[in-house]
Motif scaffolding. Structure first.
Motif, PDB file in Angstrom:
ATOM      1  N   TYR A  92       3.141  -4.249   6.569  1.00  0.00           N
ATOM      2  CA  TYR A  92       4.242  -4.603   7.458  1.00  0.00           C
ATOM      3  C   TYR A  92       5.075  -5.694   6.825  1.00  0.00           C
ATOM      4  N   VAL A  93       6.389  -5.520   6.887  1.00  0.00           N
ATOM      5  CA  VAL A  93       7.321  -6.423   6.223  1.00  0.00           C
ATOM      6  C   VAL A  93       8.301  -6.984   7.237  1.00  0.00           C
ATOM      7  N   ILE A 100      11.127   5.618   6.182  1.00  0.00           N
ATOM      8  CA  ILE A 100      10.135   4.836   5.433  1.00  0.00           C
ATOM      9  C   ILE A 100       9.965   5.560   4.112  1.00  0.00           C
ATOM     10  N   ASP A 101      10.552   5.021   3.040  1.00  0.00           N
ATOM     11  CA  ASP A 101      10.654   5.762   1.785  1.00  0.00           C
ATOM     12  C   ASP A 101       9.313   6.301   1.308  1.00  0.00           C
ATOM     13  N   GLY A 102       8.294   5.429   1.283  1.00  0.00           N
ATOM     14  CA  GLY A 102       6.997   5.858   0.782  1.00  0.00           C
ATOM     15  C   GLY A 102       6.381   6.961   1.620  1.00  0.00           C
ATOM     16  N   GLN A 131       3.074   2.729   0.609  1.00  0.00           N
ATOM     17  CA  GLN A 131       2.982   2.861  -0.842  1.00  0.00           C
ATOM     18  C   GLN A 131       3.411   4.263  -1.283  1.00  0.00           C
ATOM     19  N   HIS A 132       4.253   4.323  -2.307  1.00  0.00           N
ATOM     20  CA  HIS A 132       4.705   5.602  -2.830  1.00  0.00           C
ATOM     21  C   HIS A 132       3.554   6.345  -3.495  1.00  0.00           C
ATOM     22  N   ARG A 170       6.142  -0.681   5.330  1.00  0.00           N
ATOM     23  CA  ARG A 170       6.213  -0.189   3.953  1.00  0.00           C
ATOM     24  C   ARG A 170       4.993   0.669   3.683  1.00  0.00           C
TER      25      ARG A 170
END
Length: 511
Positions: free
Chosen positions: A477-478, A267-269, A487-488, A485
């Motif tokens: 949720y996507v 999860i990038d963020g 938030q960064h 997702r």
């Protein structure tokens, strides 16, 4: 005139919070109570410009030039610099240049080339038009400070007209001077000057004072900065000879002290927030409020373990009952029967929601020695790395606080190697405060997720050897993997804990 998008504030930390500095050719409001550091921070901004060879203008509406010099006597600011102009404007009773009587006239003071104070020989009305006309003589300059806008509040009794006057002055500095400007204003209740500037300036920096326990402390926070992904965390301010020192420069340990590994979970963020992922070789705590939806996050955590480790040991929560876990794994491309059959997944079921007749599903007696022996066997059966996702609530409720602590110590001291992962999940509202504090204390990295009154879910990094400690990010949720997702953190904020991309794939010892 610089072509950069920002100019230095004179503070390395504040520049980092702003993504480089104050936006060029834009206005920023510094607001705070008396003695909070507004004038000092604004003069620090001008000194940074002088050091860069820029032309600067300091406009005081509340102090004479002599008073201004005296107030900055303890600082290293060069108030006699050839590129610095200082003037004082204020309202005073007198006769206007039109020859009529007027209660308020524009009184001005400036200096000649030898530093002598010059009083202007005319008295125009104290209006925005005449103030701008007087200030035209100082153009062009690169940086302007007006300290403070409260001294202009007598221009009109109408808040709307005053706001228009301030907006005209901001545009005057930006358009006519082509300057980056700072305005200061007192933050006192419903102060009209402050309220007007909050809407009309490009950004707002707040300076506050309050006690920490019984000791007074000063703080800074960026309340607004249009078009800048700024750091929203509160910082502490200290006064020194060079101006204001803003701290902390970092909130987690420097790279020289790193003794841990971590891997991105996908999860990038969240990986960015945590400085690269969940730490390895030590304990991680995921706290929640019982309202936050954790199932999608659990699916990503399970997938992460199945992808990166030789075995995943799951002590399931109620949410991770067997059929729900099977559904989550299926959504991530894994068949639960296969991973159980191969031993890639082992389940220690303390809540009684799994079929104990399946391979690698264990329902041990509820005593700490049995649980510790089972965990040791599951670790000994695998030569590689282990990923453990543990329901701490179940440990506490089935074993009791004292035995749950024993198991927690055993997991980290006897089982965990530098490359393995240990993540506990806890709702602190369901256990005693002392046991919740124990899990927080024993974890090296703590994440907290909750649902606010508006129904929005957030996650915060509370404690960590790396990452953006104190930062809060939105969770949503996507429809596409990984289905979550986060938030960064502010993208332009430098991550001082990173030596490479903090959320790139791989098993680097990077942050």
């Amino acid at each position: 005139m610089s072509g950069d998008s920002s100019v230095s504030s004179g503070s390395q930390v504040l520049d980092g919070m702003l993504g480089g500095g104050y936006p060029t050719n834009r206005s920023t409001l510094l607001t705070g109570g008396p003695g909070s550091g507004k004038s000092t921070l604004s003069m620090q901004f001008l000194q940074a410009g002088l050091d860069a060879g820029e032309d600067c203008l300091f406009i005081s509406t509340e102090q004479t030039i002599g008073e201004l010099r005296q107030s900055f006597a303890d600082f290293e600011f060069d108030l006699h610099h050839e590129n610095l102009s200082i003037t004082s404007i204020h309202a005073g009773a007198g006769r206007t240049i039109e020859g009529g009587e007027d209660d308020l006239t524009l009184q001005t003071l400036t200096e000649d080339e030898d530093g002598e104070i010059l009083s202007q020989g005319f008295n125009p009305p104290f209006t925005g038009e005449y103030i701008r006309q007087y200030l035209e003589r100082f153009a062009p300059v690169d940086r302007v400070v007006l300290d403070s806008v409260s001294g202009l509040s007598v221009i009109t009794d109408s808040p709307q007209r005053f706001r228009r006057s301030v907006l005209d002055l901001i545009r005057f500095f930006s358009d006519e001077f082509q300057a980056t400007s700072l305005f200061t204003a007192e933050r006192t209740g419903d102060n009209e000057a402050t309220s007007a500037l909050r809407f009309t300036t490009h950004g707002v920096v707040e300076l506050t004072q309050r006690n920490v326990e019984d000791d007074p402390h000063h703080f800074l926070r960026i309340a607004k900065m249009r078009g800048v992904d700024h750091d929203r965390r509160e910082m502490e301010v200290e006064f020194g000879s060079a101006g204001l020192r803003i701290a902390p420069k970092r909130r987690s340990q420097p790279p020289e002290l790193k003794d841990h590994r971590h891997r991105p979970i996908g999860i990038d963020g969240l990986d960015a927030l945590a400085g690269g992922g969940l730490v390895r070789g030590t304990g991680v705590l995921l706290e929640h409020d019982g309202r936050a939806n954790l199932t999608a996050l659990f699916s990503v955590l399970l997938k992460h373990g199945l992808e990166t480790d030789d075995r995943v040991v799951l002590v399931p929560t109620i949410e991770l009952r067997e059929n729900r876990t099977a559904q989550l794994l299926d959504g991530q491309g894994y068949d639960i029967e296969h991973v159980l059959e191969t031993g890639q997944l082992a389940v220690v079921d303390l809540v009684g929601t799994w079929n104990g007749d399946q391979p690698n599903v264990f329902t041990p007696e509820h005593d700490h020695e049995t649980v510790m022996n089972l965990l040791a066997r599951l670790y000994d059966d695998v030569e590689g790395t282990i990923y453990s996702l543990v329901n701490a609530d179940a440990m506490v409720h089935t074993l009791g606080p004292a035995d749950a602590r024993r198991v927690r110590y055993f997991e980290e001291s006897e089982l965990l190697d530098p490359d393995s992962a240990l993540c506990h999940v806890l709702n602190p509202n369901t256990v005693e405060d002392r046991i919740a504090a124990f899990y927080r204390d024993s974890a090296e990295q703590t994440l907290d997720t909750w649902v606010g009154d508006a129904g929005l879910q957030y996650i915060a990094l509370r404690k960590s050897p790396c990452g953006f400690v104190g930062t809060t990010s939105l969770v949503e949720y996507v429809e596409e993997p990984p289905y979550v997702r986060v938030q960064h953190p502010p993208q332009r904020r430098e991550n001082p804990y990173a030596e490479a991309n903090p959320y790139a794939a791989g098993d680097d010892r990077t942050e």
